[in-house]
Design a protein around this motif. Sequence first.
Motif, PDB file in Angstrom:
ATOM      1  N   ALA A 257      27.359  12.959   3.057  1.00 18.49           N
ATOM      2  CA  ALA A 257      26.860  13.815   1.984  1.00 18.49           C
ATOM      3  C   ALA A 257      27.654  13.567   0.708  1.00 18.49           C
ATOM      4  N   GLY A 258      28.350  12.423   0.677  1.00 16.77           N
ATOM      5  CA  GLY A 258      29.243  12.124  -0.449  1.00 16.77           C
ATOM      6  C   GLY A 258      28.580  12.187  -1.814  1.00 16.77           C
ATOM      7  N   GLU A 259      27.267  11.888  -1.846  1.00 23.64           N
ATOM      8  CA  GLU A 259      26.606  11.860  -3.159  1.00 23.64           C
ATOM      9  C   GLU A 259      26.124  13.231  -3.615  1.00 23.64           C
ATOM     10  N   GLY A 298      25.643  31.954   7.242  1.00 21.94           N
ATOM     11  CA  GLY A 298      25.538  30.655   6.620  1.00 21.94           C
ATOM     12  C   GLY A 298      26.632  29.761   7.163  1.00 21.94           C
ATOM     13  N   SER A 299      26.241  28.567   7.635  1.00 21.31           N
ATOM     14  CA  SER A 299      27.300  27.663   8.076  1.00 21.31           C
ATOM     15  C   SER A 299      27.904  27.043   6.829  1.00 21.31           C
ATOM     16  N   LEU A 300      29.171  26.731   6.894  1.00 22.65           N
ATOM     17  CA  LEU A 300      29.890  26.209   5.744  1.00 22.65           C
ATOM     18  C   LEU A 300      29.828  24.682   5.756  1.00 22.65           C
ATOM     19  N   PHE A 301      29.946  24.103   4.581  1.00 21.91           N
ATOM     20  CA  PHE A 301      29.938  22.650   4.491  1.00 21.91           C
ATOM     21  C   PHE A 301      31.379  22.152   4.373  1.00 21.91           C
ATOM     22  N   PRO A 302      31.889  21.479   5.410  1.00 18.94           N
ATOM     23  CA  PRO A 302      33.267  20.997   5.322  1.00 18.94           C
ATOM     24  C   PRO A 302      33.329  19.786   4.391  1.00 18.94           C
ATOM     25  N   GLN A 303      34.258  19.796   3.468  1.00 17.71           N
ATOM     26  CA  GLN A 303      34.380  18.698   2.512  1.00 17.71           C
ATOM     27  C   GLN A 303      34.380  17.359   3.253  1.00 17.71           C
ATOM     28  N   GLY A 304      33.585  16.399   2.780  1.00 20.57           N
ATOM     29  CA  GLY A 304      33.523  15.105   3.463  1.00 20.57           C
ATOM     30  C   GLY A 304      32.559  15.103   4.641  1.00 20.57           C
ATOM     31  N   GLY A 305      31.841  16.191   4.839  1.00 13.72           N
ATOM     32  CA  GLY A 305      30.944  16.315   6.004  1.00 13.72           C
ATOM     33  C   GLY A 305      29.690  15.466   5.864  1.00 13.72           C
ATOM     34  N   SER A 306      28.829  15.574   6.871  1.00 18.50           N
ATOM     35  CA  SER A 306      27.616  14.756   6.898  1.00 18.50           C
ATOM     36  C   SER A 306      26.489  15.445   6.133  1.00 18.50           C
ATOM     37  N   LEU A 307      25.424  14.676   5.933  1.00 23.55           N
ATOM     38  CA  LEU A 307      24.245  15.225   5.268  1.00 23.55           C
ATOM     39  C   LEU A 307      23.637  16.338   6.128  1.00 23.55           C
ATOM     40  N   ARG A 308      23.791  16.228   7.431  1.00 20.51           N
ATOM     41  CA  ARG A 308      23.279  17.293   8.295  1.00 20.51           C
ATOM     42  C   ARG A 308      24.085  18.580   8.093  1.00 20.51           C
ATOM     43  N   ALA A 310      25.469  19.392   5.361  1.00 22.17           N
ATOM     44  CA  ALA A 310      25.049  19.890   4.047  1.00 22.17           C
ATOM     45  C   ALA A 310      23.705  20.625   4.173  1.00 22.17           C
ATOM     46  N   LEU A 311      22.794  20.028   4.929  1.00 19.16           N
ATOM     47  CA  LEU A 311      21.476  20.634   5.115  1.00 19.16           C
ATOM     48  C   LEU A 311      21.604  21.982   5.838  1.00 19.16           C
ATOM     49  N   ASP A 312      22.416  21.996   6.891  1.00 21.24           N
ATOM     50  CA  ASP A 312      22.648  23.260   7.607  1.00 21.24           C
ATOM     51  C   ASP A 312      23.183  24.324   6.655  1.00 21.24           C
ATOM     52  N   SER A 313      24.101  23.918   5.789  1.00 20.50           N
ATOM     53  CA  SER A 313      24.741  24.923   4.929  1.00 20.50           C
ATOM     54  C   SER A 313      23.741  25.535   3.946  1.00 20.50           C
ATOM     55  N   VAL A 314      22.826  24.719   3.414  1.00 23.18           N
ATOM     56  CA  VAL A 314      21.868  25.322   2.477  1.00 23.18           C
ATOM     57  C   VAL A 314      20.762  26.104   3.205  1.00 23.18           C
ATOM     58  N   LEU A 315      20.336  25.587   4.358  1.00 30.56           N
ATOM     59  CA  LEU A 315      19.251  26.279   5.065  1.00 30.56           C
ATOM     60  C   LEU A 315      19.706  27.608   5.659  1.00 30.56           C
ATOM     61  N   SER A 316      20.997  27.728   5.978  1.00 28.29           N
ATOM     62  CA  SER A 316      21.465  28.943   6.640  1.00 28.29           C
ATOM     63  C   SER A 316      22.091  29.939   5.668  1.00 28.29           C
ATOM     64  N   SER A 317      22.161  29.585   4.405  1.00 28.98           N
ATOM     65  CA  SER A 317      22.811  30.480   3.445  1.00 28.98           C
ATOM     66  C   SER A 317      21.821  31.524   2.915  1.00 28.98           C
ATOM     67  N   ASP A 342      17.292  15.778  -2.186  1.00 31.78           N
ATOM     68  CA  ASP A 342      17.242  14.478  -2.863  1.00 31.78           C
ATOM     69  C   ASP A 342      18.067  13.446  -2.103  1.00 31.78           C
ATOM     70  N   ALA A 343      19.261  13.878  -1.656  1.00 30.01           N
ATOM     71  CA  ALA A 343      20.125  12.940  -0.922  1.00 30.01           C
ATOM     72  C   ALA A 343      19.462  12.526   0.384  1.00 30.01           C
ATOM     73  N   ALA A 344      18.767  13.487   1.043  1.00 29.65           N
ATOM     74  CA  ALA A 344      18.077  13.157   2.301  1.00 29.65           C
ATOM     75  C   ALA A 344      16.945  12.165   2.021  1.00 29.65           C
ATOM     76  N   ALA A 345      16.257  12.351   0.901  1.00 23.80           N
ATOM     77  CA  ALA A 345      15.169  11.430   0.550  1.00 23.80           C
ATOM     78  C   ALA A 345      15.727  10.036   0.256  1.00 23.80           C
ATOM     79  N   ARG A 346      16.878   9.971  -0.419  1.00 22.35           N
ATOM     80  CA  ARG A 346      17.487   8.656  -0.692  1.00 22.35           C
ATOM     81  C   ARG A 346      17.901   7.978   0.604  1.00 22.35           C
ATOM     82  N   GLU A 347      18.432   8.790   1.524  1.00 25.10           N
ATOM     83  CA  GLU A 347      18.838   8.238   2.827  1.00 25.10           C
ATOM     84  C   GLU A 347      17.621   7.638   3.536  1.00 25.10           C
ATOM     85  N   ARG A 348      16.496   8.385   3.471  1.00 17.71           N
ATOM     86  CA  ARG A 348      15.279   7.929   4.131  1.00 17.71           C
ATOM     87  C   ARG A 348      14.805   6.620   3.490  1.00 17.71           C
TER      88      ARG A 348
END
Length: 356
Positions: A257-259, A298-308, A310-317, A342-348
């Motif tokens: 999720a660096g980007e 809401g699950s928290l997004f640990p710095q340096g974590g994965s896109l998943r 990041a997705l969990d953190s926004v969907l559960s907040s 957007d980052a998920a779309a770029r990954e895809r």
Amino acid sequence: MPLGKTDAIEFIGVSKEFESSTAVENLDLAIPDGLITVFVGPSGCGKTTSLRMINRMVEPTRGRILIQGEDNKDTPAHELRRSMGYVMQESGLMPHRTVADNIATVPRLNGVSKRDGRSRALELMDTVGLDRGLAKRYPAQLSGGQAQRVGVARALAADSPVLLMDEPFSAVDPVVRADLQRELIRLHETLERTIVFVTHDIDEAVTLGQRVAVFAEGGRVAQFGSPEEILREPADDFVASFVGHDRGTRRLTFASAGEVPIRPLDAEDRPWGDWRLALDDAGRPAGWSIDDRTMVGGSLFPQGGSLRDALDSVLSSPSGWGVAVDDDGRALGLLSSDDVMDAAARERKSRYGVGL
Ligand SMILES: Nc1ncnc2c1ncn2[C@@H]1O[C@H](COP(=O)(O)OP(=O)(O)OP(=O)(O)O)[C@@H](O)[C@H]1O
Ligand SMILES: [Mg+2]
């Protein structure tokens, strides 16, 4: 020798037949040195039987198993068993022995003195994150998660290069389970053992495994590869259906999720509107408020974590904004769902070459 470059354990044409059934059918599998290899598959497909043939708790009907290149038949079964840590489902602790005595079982069998066994047990309790104050308790006085940690400590006490784990975390709740999984990854990074881990949970398999063997009915391996290969290119319909429908989000586990920008909490334009993130004295997120209501969760997004993550953190907040935290759990800033999508779309797009 770099980890994973040689084979720690090799199954060569191994079958196991019981009177009425074939538990394992002609298994060929090379388990690399120093990695976590997971056996995953539905119930009754031969995972436990395969695991137990490694340390000769079960003898194959046909075929050979090599440990570091040597036929395991050349080592007496009792010696082989003692030379590999083994964690079973439901922890398998001896009920009439204290935690410390349970952990020291194998060292004691190997002739270590009572005193040294005990101090080794206490060290291992630190290693697996158990309070030393629990050393004199009996297994029945422990929570499920504590008992599992004792099981892991006991297996580590064998000081063996190979650790066999049969559904060690299946009896605990999902939160404790996630905790134990993180601990196991951390332990593995420091101890560099070869771990063979059995589960029937595909999520657990792709979280822990550096290699995953998907077992199918009748004790055959339908696919063996990295978790990413298995999620991306299931070898057949069985694997595809076992991996399941939400494999798109699982794949994001492997994308950084660096980007995704982390917006500062004091951003002047306040894109989160009237939502306010409450922090405790240490600066850790405590909940979201709006109007006069406060909502935790809401699950928290640990710095340096994965896109998943990041997705969990926004969907559960509650606010729709993910909260990024540092290693000490302090809030660093917020993630917007648009940025994450957007980052998920770029990954895809980078994976399939189409479709932004
Ligand atoms: N001691 C035994 N005697 C007879 N049959 C057995 C024995 N142990 C296992 N089996 C059979 O072998 C098959 C594979 O069993 P195994 O325990 O290896 O499966 P598993 O994949 O570990 O399943 P689970 O996920 O339920 O633990 C099953 O059909 C089981 O009934
Ligand atoms: Mg089993």
